[in-house]
Structure formats: C-alpha cells, structure tokens
Design an enzyme around this catalytic site. Sequence first.
Site, short mmCIF file in Angstrom:
data_model
loop_
_atom_site.label_atom_id
_atom_site.label_comp_id
_atom_site.label_asym_id
_atom_site.label_seq_id
_atom_site.Cartn_x
_atom_site.Cartn_y
_atom_site.Cartn_z
N HIS A 1 -11.17 -3.55 -1.31
CA HIS A 1 -11.83 -2.63 -0.61
C HIS A 1 -12.58 -1.64 -1.32
O HIS A 1 -12.14 -0.82 -1.74
CB HIS A 1 -10.62 -2.05 0.59
CG HIS A 1 -9.87 -2.96 1.02
ND1 HIS A 1 -9.83 -3.51 2.05
CD2 HIS A 1 -8.26 -3.50 0.92
CE1 HIS A 1 -9.48 -4.41 3.14
NE2 HIS A 1 -7.88 -3.88 2.66
N TYR B 1 -0.14 -9.52 0.39
CA TYR B 1 0.49 -9.26 1.28
C TYR B 1 0.96 -10.04 2.69
O TYR B 1 0.34 -10.58 3.16
CB TYR B 1 0.64 -7.91 1.16
CG TYR B 1 -0.84 -7.54 1.92
CD1 TYR B 1 -1.04 -7.45 3.15
CD2 TYR B 1 -1.64 -7.13 0.74
CE1 TYR B 1 -2.04 -6.90 3.90
CE2 TYR B 1 -2.89 -6.83 1.45
CZ TYR B 1 -3.39 -6.51 2.88
OH TYR B 1 -4.54 -6.50 3.40
N TYR C 1 0.92 -1.78 0.36
CA TYR C 1 0.14 -0.20 -0.27
C TYR C 1 0.84 1.75 0.12
O TYR C 1 2.13 0.84 0.74
CB TYR C 1 -1.09 -0.05 1.40
CG TYR C 1 -1.95 -1.04 1.19
CD1 TYR C 1 -3.34 -0.19 0.88
CD2 TYR C 1 -1.53 -2.40 2.27
CE1 TYR C 1 -4.45 -1.57 0.34
CE2 TYR C 1 -2.99 -3.56 1.80
CZ TYR C 1 -4.00 -2.85 1.66
OH TYR C 1 -5.33 -3.31 1.19
N HIS D 1 -7.01 -8.81 -3.13
CA HIS D 1 -8.28 -7.47 -2.74
C HIS D 1 -8.39 -6.89 -2.70
O HIS D 1 -7.02 -5.94 -2.42
CB HIS D 1 -8.55 -8.99 -0.41
CG HIS D 1 -8.19 -7.65 -0.22
ND1 HIS D 1 -6.79 -8.64 0.01
CD2 HIS D 1 -7.87 -6.93 0.76
CE1 HIS D 1 -6.18 -7.93 0.89
NE2 HIS D 1 -6.98 -6.83 1.19
N ARG E 1 -2.44 -11.95 3.09
CA ARG E 1 -3.47 -12.21 2.62
C ARG E 1 -3.68 -12.47 1.50
O ARG E 1 -2.94 -11.87 1.01
CB ARG E 1 -4.13 -10.12 3.32
CG ARG E 1 -3.88 -9.79 4.51
CD ARG E 1 -5.02 -9.81 4.62
NE ARG E 1 -6.77 -10.12 4.65
CZ ARG E 1 -7.41 -10.24 3.84
NH1 ARG E 1 -7.61 -8.20 4.03
NH2 ARG E 1 -8.91 -10.67 3.23
#
Length: 256
Positions: free
Chosen positions: A179, A164, A125, A177, A174
């Site tokens: 959000h 990640y 991120y 995906h 994870r």
Amino acid sequence: MTTPLTQGRISEEITERRDAYAEAVAAGTPPRSHPDRGYAPYRSSVLRHPGKPLVTLHDPEAVELSGPVFGVTDVTALDHDLTRQHQGEPLGERIKVTGRVLDRDGRPVRGQLVEVWQANASGRYAHQRDDHPAPLDPNFTGVGRCLTDDQGAYEFVTVKPGAYPWRNHVNAWRPAHIHFSLFGNAFTQRLITQMYFPGDPLFAYDPILQSVTDDSARRRLVATYDHHLSTPEWSLGYRWDIVLDGPAATWIEEGR
C-alpha cells in the site's frame, strides 16, 4: 440457508464487467481508469464508498488549520528501510522498491511524503484485527515513509509481502502488494494506491485489482523487476513510478 459466495461466481462477475467495459469502449465511450465505486465483485466496497454527494468546503483553509502537519525533520534516515527498524533481521525475500512521483506532464513532484504499509513475508499484518493463522515477525512491523528528492524519486527497502486470505468470498486470496500513501502540501491532500508484483498468479482472481477494468490502467499498478536495482547477495529490485493525474495516471483508491 445462504449459499456460499464462491470464487467461480466472483470470477464470472469480473468477466461480465470487463466484457461490458470493453464493449462500451468499442462503441465510443472514453476509456476510464477508475472503477465504479460500487464494483459488485468487491462485496465490501458497497459498504465502504460514499453513498451521498460530497460536501463542498467553502473555506478549505479552515480544515488545514485543524489538521496535522509534518516537516522534513519528522522523517528520519531509517524510516525508508523496513528491515532495520528492529533489533533483528526480518524473515523473507529482501527487496528494494524505487521509482518517481510525477505530474501529468512527466515533471517530478518534489518533497512528497510517501508512506507504505504491507503484510510480512507470511502474508500477515502487524495489526490487532489481522487474525490470519500465519506467523507474525517480531522484526517486521511493515510500515515506512520517505520524502521524494529533487527528481521526484523515492526508495524503500523491505521484504516481499506474502499473499493472504480475506473474507470477500470463499477461498479469496489477495495478491502480494504494498500500500502506498502520498501527501501533497497538506494531510487533506492524501492519495492512496497499491503496488503489485509482476507475474502473480492471483491477479485474475482478485476483485480489488480487477475492479480496474481498463487493461492499461491495471498494468500500471504492477511494478517492473529491474535487475540493475538488485544488490549482489543482498536484495532484488523493483521499479514503480506513480503518475498523479492525466492519461497515464496511476489508479488511486478514490472514494474507498
């Protein structure tokens, strides 16, 4: 000395809770799409969900007066395209994600503000708290927004995010995906969820996804690859509808 929390232990807890849920439904308990807020395999959830009864607002309009507002002019034509927000092209597999926002009766929800945020193709991120040793992409911030049209449709152009690591337990990863955040008529009507990609091998190991113990509800979080949405020599296409309530509702991160 504290024994490290392993994936094996987390997987055992996931299986125990899925089996318990299946037994309860078989015994007559109604199916339940939303997980327990204190879902034990998701360790940090214990510290994040409300521990006391919610406060009742006697004058909801008073909250609206102090909250932010937005209008259609606040959303620009480029906000939905996460690949065109910088001077260069981001790295990764370019994709189109589209679908419809629907109510429980299948009717379109028009004028809905839909926002997304995600990791880049390397699984990182653009956030100061993300210290994952994967490269940042100077041409990808990972945020976008759009308004649903008269058919309740939304569309984003982006790159497929990478998996990640996170620190829920040893070797925790994870699945890829995106959000999603949806607003109703005001910012106090916000709903948040996550969209996943089909066939991800990390599904079985992820306590966040597996906290949705109902199989059909969990499958509704996974997008469908749609070859007709793919653009030749440009991008792949995924379709994901969001149902706000009712028996076919999309899981929402309620209370998290």
